[in-house]
Design a protein around this motif. Structure first.
Motif, short mmCIF file in Angstrom:
data_model
loop_
_atom_site.label_atom_id
_atom_site.label_comp_id
_atom_site.label_asym_id
_atom_site.label_seq_id
_atom_site.Cartn_x
_atom_site.Cartn_y
_atom_site.Cartn_z
N ALA A 54 0.83 -1.21 0.00
CA ALA A 54 0.00 0.00 0.00
C ALA A 54 0.86 1.25 0.00
O ALA A 54 0.55 2.24 -0.68
N GLU A 55 1.95 1.22 0.74
CA GLU A 55 2.85 2.38 0.81
C GLU A 55 3.49 2.68 -0.55
O GLU A 55 3.49 3.82 -1.01
N LEU A 56 4.00 1.64 -1.20
CA LEU A 56 4.63 1.84 -2.51
C LEU A 56 3.63 2.29 -3.57
O LEU A 56 3.90 3.20 -4.35
N VAL A 57 2.47 1.67 -3.59
CA VAL A 57 1.46 2.03 -4.57
C VAL A 57 0.96 3.46 -4.34
O VAL A 57 0.74 4.20 -5.30
N SER A 58 0.84 3.86 -3.10
CA SER A 58 0.41 5.24 -2.79
C SER A 58 1.41 6.25 -3.33
O SER A 58 1.02 7.29 -3.88
N GLU A 59 2.68 5.96 -3.18
CA GLU A 59 3.71 6.86 -3.72
C GLU A 59 3.57 6.98 -5.23
O GLU A 59 3.69 8.08 -5.79
N LEU A 60 3.35 5.86 -5.89
CA LEU A 60 3.21 5.88 -7.34
C LEU A 60 1.95 6.62 -7.77
O LEU A 60 1.97 7.41 -8.72
N TRP A 61 0.85 6.38 -7.07
CA TRP A 61 -0.40 7.08 -7.39
C TRP A 61 -0.26 8.58 -7.21
O TRP A 61 -0.76 9.36 -8.01
N ASN A 62 0.42 9.00 -6.14
CA ASN A 62 0.63 10.43 -5.89
C ASN A 62 1.48 11.07 -6.99
O ASN A 62 1.38 12.27 -7.23
N SER A 63 2.30 10.26 -7.67
CA SER A 63 3.13 10.76 -8.76
C SER A 63 2.47 10.57 -10.12
O SER A 63 3.12 10.66 -11.16
N ILE A 116 17.49 -1.06 -7.55
CA ILE A 116 17.60 0.38 -7.28
C ILE A 116 17.23 0.64 -5.83
O ILE A 116 16.51 -0.14 -5.22
N PRO A 117 17.72 1.77 -5.28
CA PRO A 117 17.33 2.11 -3.90
C PRO A 117 15.83 2.36 -3.82
O PRO A 117 15.21 2.86 -4.75
N ARG A 118 15.27 1.99 -2.71
CA ARG A 118 13.83 2.12 -2.48
C ARG A 118 13.35 3.56 -2.67
O ARG A 118 12.27 3.82 -3.17
N SER A 119 14.20 4.52 -2.31
CA SER A 119 13.81 5.94 -2.37
C SER A 119 13.72 6.48 -3.82
O SER A 119 13.13 7.52 -4.04
N ARG A 120 14.29 5.75 -4.78
CA ARG A 120 14.32 6.23 -6.16
C ARG A 120 13.33 5.53 -7.08
O ARG A 120 13.40 5.68 -8.30
N VAL A 121 12.38 4.80 -6.54
CA VAL A 121 11.43 4.03 -7.35
C VAL A 121 10.65 4.93 -8.30
O VAL A 121 10.61 4.71 -9.51
N VAL A 122 10.04 5.94 -7.77
CA VAL A 122 9.19 6.84 -8.57
C VAL A 122 10.02 7.54 -9.64
O VAL A 122 9.64 7.61 -10.81
N GLU A 123 11.17 8.03 -9.24
CA GLU A 123 12.06 8.73 -10.16
C GLU A 123 12.47 7.84 -11.32
O GLU A 123 12.44 8.26 -12.49
N GLU A 124 12.84 6.61 -11.05
CA GLU A 124 13.25 5.67 -12.10
C GLU A 124 12.10 5.33 -13.04
O GLU A 124 12.28 5.23 -14.25
N LEU A 125 10.93 5.14 -12.49
CA LEU A 125 9.77 4.80 -13.32
C LEU A 125 9.34 5.96 -14.21
O LEU A 125 8.86 5.76 -15.31
N LYS A 126 9.51 7.16 -13.72
CA LYS A 126 9.17 8.34 -14.52
C LYS A 126 10.08 8.46 -15.74
O LYS A 126 9.66 8.93 -16.79
N THR A 127 11.35 8.06 -15.57
CA THR A 127 12.28 8.15 -16.70
C THR A 127 12.06 6.98 -17.62
O THR A 127 12.21 7.01 -18.79
#
Length: 127
Positions: A54-63, A116-127
């Motif tokens: 839920a935490e990971l998906v929420s971060e992705l949804w917010n982005s 990849i580091p957990r903190s860079r998931v959204v950033e990597e997926l955006k690229t």
């Protein structure tokens, strides 16, 4: 026609070129078929930690990344889910990844994995 003796026969002929052309066209049509879902990423939790999913998906949804999560202990279930739905990316988190603070980013079509580091998931997926 090929002998003196008469032999009754019935037959049908298809050109092999036509058969191959039809098979190639069917293959092209399957690869261009629309996806069943608009999901871009499936967050795969290997285990049963629903809060992490839920935490990971929420971060992705917010982005503004279209994501869903899948929690199961069997890795092949995760891969099958992504392939059947034609979801291009997977974020895989197992016990080892949690301990190391990383995730595995998997390109489903290219069958390529990157840690990849957990903190860079959204950033990597955006690229």
């Amino acid at each position: 026609m090929f002998g003196a003796k008469q032999v009754p026969a019935v037959g049908v002929s298809l050109g092999i070129e036509r058969v191959f052309a039809i098979m190639e066209q069917l293959q092209k049509d399957q690869s261009q078929a629309p996806r069943a879902t608009k999901t871009e990423v499936v967050v795969s939790i290997v285990g049963d930690d629903l809060t992490l999913a839920a935490e990971l998906v929420s971060e992705l949804w917010n982005s503004k990344v279209k994501a869903e999560y899948f929690v199961n202990k069997r890795m092949m279930k995760h891969i099958d889910r992504a392939r059947e739905s034609r979801i291009p990316w997977m974020v895989i988190v197992g016990e080892q990844e949690m301990n190391e603070g990383i995730v595995v980013l998997k390109d489903v079509e290219a069958v390529k994995d990157d840690k990849i580091p957990r903190s860079r998931v959204v950033e990597e997926l955006k690229t």
